[in-house]
Write an enzyme that holds these catalytic residues in place. Sequence first.
Site, PDB file in Angstrom:
ATOM      1  N   CYS A  51       0.822  -1.222   0.000  1.00 56.05           N
ATOM      2  CA  CYS A  51       0.000   0.000   0.000  1.00 56.05           C
ATOM      3  C   CYS A  51       0.851   1.267   0.000  1.00 56.05           C
ATOM      4  O   CYS A  51       0.492   2.252  -0.626  1.00 56.05           O
ATOM      5  CB  CYS A  51      -0.930   0.009   1.211  1.00 56.05           C
ATOM      6  N   ASP A  83      -3.379  -2.918   7.172  1.00 59.07           N
ATOM      7  CA  ASP A  83      -4.593  -3.534   7.710  1.00 59.07           C
ATOM      8  C   ASP A  83      -4.847  -4.929   7.153  1.00 59.07           C
ATOM      9  O   ASP A  83      -5.249  -5.837   7.870  1.00 59.07           O
ATOM     10  CB  ASP A  83      -5.810  -2.651   7.379  1.00 59.07           C
ATOM     11  N   CYS A 124      -2.156   3.423   2.947  1.00 61.44           N
ATOM     12  CA  CYS A 124      -3.008   2.420   3.600  1.00 61.44           C
ATOM     13  C   CYS A 124      -3.971   3.078   4.598  1.00 61.44           C
ATOM     14  O   CYS A 124      -3.797   4.231   5.001  1.00 61.44           O
ATOM     15  CB  CYS A 124      -2.150   1.372   4.289  1.00 61.44           C
ATOM     16  N   ASP A 125      -4.951   2.281   5.007  1.00 63.91           N
ATOM     17  CA  ASP A 125      -6.162   2.787   5.669  1.00 63.91           C
ATOM     18  C   ASP A 125      -5.962   3.871   6.733  1.00 63.91           C
ATOM     19  O   ASP A 125      -6.671   4.861   6.762  1.00 63.91           O
ATOM     20  CB  ASP A 125      -6.906   1.627   6.333  1.00 63.91           C
ATOM     21  N   LYS A 126      -5.049   3.657   7.667  1.00 64.11           N
ATOM     22  CA  LYS A 126      -4.948   4.582   8.801  1.00 64.11           C
ATOM     23  C   LYS A 126      -4.005   5.740   8.525  1.00 64.11           C
ATOM     24  O   LYS A 126      -3.959   6.699   9.302  1.00 64.11           O
ATOM     25  CB  LYS A 126      -4.470   3.844  10.064  1.00 64.11           C
ATOM     26  N   CYS A 196      -5.566  -1.259  -1.616  1.00 62.68           N
ATOM     27  CA  CYS A 196      -6.596  -2.188  -2.080  1.00 62.68           C
ATOM     28  C   CYS A 196      -7.564  -1.482  -3.039  1.00 62.68           C
ATOM     29  O   CYS A 196      -7.953  -0.335  -2.794  1.00 62.68           O
ATOM     30  CB  CYS A 196      -7.357  -2.750  -0.897  1.00 62.68           C
ATOM     31  N   GLU A 448     -11.012  -4.832  12.936  1.00 64.78           N
ATOM     32  CA  GLU A 448     -11.917  -4.997  11.798  1.00 64.78           C
ATOM     33  C   GLU A 448     -12.234  -6.469  11.644  1.00 64.78           C
ATOM     34  O   GLU A 448     -11.369  -7.316  11.849  1.00 64.78           O
ATOM     35  CB  GLU A 448     -11.262  -4.479  10.514  1.00 64.78           C
ATOM     36  N   SER A 474     -13.867  -4.020   7.857  1.00 59.97           N
ATOM     37  CA  SER A 474     -13.024  -3.568   6.764  1.00 59.97           C
ATOM     38  C   SER A 474     -13.911  -2.847   5.764  1.00 59.97           C
ATOM     39  O   SER A 474     -15.113  -3.121   5.667  1.00 59.97           O
ATOM     40  CB  SER A 474     -12.398  -4.783   6.092  1.00 59.97           C
TER      41      SER A 474
HETATM   42 FE1  FES Z   1      -3.540  -1.308   2.765  1.00 64.67          FE
HETATM   43 FE2  FES Z   1      -5.884  -2.393   2.035  1.00 64.67          FE
HETATM   44  S1  FES Z   1      -4.311  -3.270   3.243  1.00 64.67           S
HETATM   45  S2  FES Z   1      -5.127  -0.422   1.640  1.00 64.67           S
END
Ligand code: FES
Length: 560
Positions: A51, A83, A124-126, A196, A448, A474
Amino acid sequence: MSSVKSRSNSVYGGYEKAPNRAFLKAMGLTDNDISKPLVGIAAAWNEAGPCNIHVLGLASVAKEGVREAGGTPRIFTTPVVIDGIAMGSEGMKYSLVSRELIANVVESTVNAHGYDAFVALGGCDKTGPGLMMAMARLNIPSIYMYGGTTLPGNYKGKPIAIGDVYEAVGAYSAKKITSDDLRLMEDFAIPGPGTCGGLYTANTMGMISEALGLALPGSASPPAVDAERVRYTRETSKAVMNLLEIGLKPRDILTFEAFENAITALMASGGSTNAVLHILAIAYEAGVNLTLDDFDRISKKVPEIVNMKPGGEFVMADLHKVGGVPLLLKKLLDAGLLHGDSITVTGKTMEKNLKEFKLPNVDSSHIIRDINAPFNSYGGIRILKGNLATEGAVIKASATKVRYHKGPARVFNSEQEAFSAVLDGKIKEKEVVVIRYEGPKGGPGMREMLAVTSAIVGQGLGESVALITDGRFSGATRGIMVGHVAPEAAVGGTIGILQDGDIITIDIDNGKLNVELTEKEIKDRLENWKPLEPKYKSGLLAQYAKLVSSSSKGAVLIPY
Ligand code: FES
């Protein structure tokens, strides 16, 4: 130049700061470099996953851009928790924690070294939420740029994303696909750098960065490997020098109306439920009084018009081809659903930005519909309240066709217990899987539940079994999945006193989450309820559990 350099001058100016300048000169900087504004480049980078693997490269591009625009760039990195890798394990407890770590790293680095401005590069997410929280908290000229999505994966000629691999695990355990099929998905789901692919949390927060006005228009959607992302990085790093010059700060941009714009984009797109938590957290840092009721209010008036995974068919790279986030924002603006006068990091209003943005002249109706022909007449996320969630709970309405579910509770005190029960085929149709003690304090870290929810879908129970949890989902989750139930079990929420067989109703259209218990029954059970021993007595998770607030407040750390 003195006012734009007031922060760095306080650390490096004057004869008494000669030792500080000596440290900079030890890295090859000249007096001329030190005389310019010092601009931090916060790169959320490590080698933990794809990511953010390219973000250090983008930081080098940003460095060039800052130099060209007359600043002296200093790269620093922040933590990244991937994540998708931490999912389904104890490691996931560190995911939301890392959001606060990132904000704290930016605060400490930028303040300790007197940087005048900064560029924030996420992925990535966070990382996006943590960086945007830092922008709001520090309130110095700064700009965000998202690192971009991965390209679509490939399974037997069909485009896939990582969510398909999670669901394939459930399908394999139910003997619906072979080990060769699962292996093919594992090998080709993620073809390279980037986040993702679907409108999961990372891409949702990329979109939100534009809707808030914290990122350049169009910067969220180019894939990570697209040359356009390099150009956006250069433009972003030049734009921060303009912000410094005109004195425009994040809190000038992050008004209540800007948050309404962000929520509107979230509802119209059916993006990740995690965005609710993150938008609340950014608002907290900006000192804006935003509540779950604001999400509920906007959800009722904004139709869902975007067709992207997990509820729909397309991925971020597809959205980019038809115009990216500006296309969505423009449709919302034209429908009178967006505040066009909100100021943004370009120094111009949202409306002016969208007017100037050149949309490609291609058919986009397969991904974004017109407002008057939506997929749903209400927003993709609904807030539920009731005796089971007096503060609120969150459901991605766009990720299920079901509007009402009533069934008996199957109660689990951790994600692992629930996951084993699902894989062992012990969950029956109509049941409501309850996963508790996974909230911000109880987990801690509000894990998640993608492994469990994907296993439910993979086993073909997707629309007949519901799940409620004080944890999170998620962005790739689909089905009748209610998360962020607050108050959480660990602080005496009703979810903590549920028993197997209690009848739970989930009423999406009416925004209700209830258990068929009388007030007296709930009170009696609560009187006999005892809090569990904290799971962690020392270390980061123990510190986090002590300070973290309710998910209905964004699960931010509140010092007291
Ligand atoms: Fe990083 Fe989905 S695991 S964006």
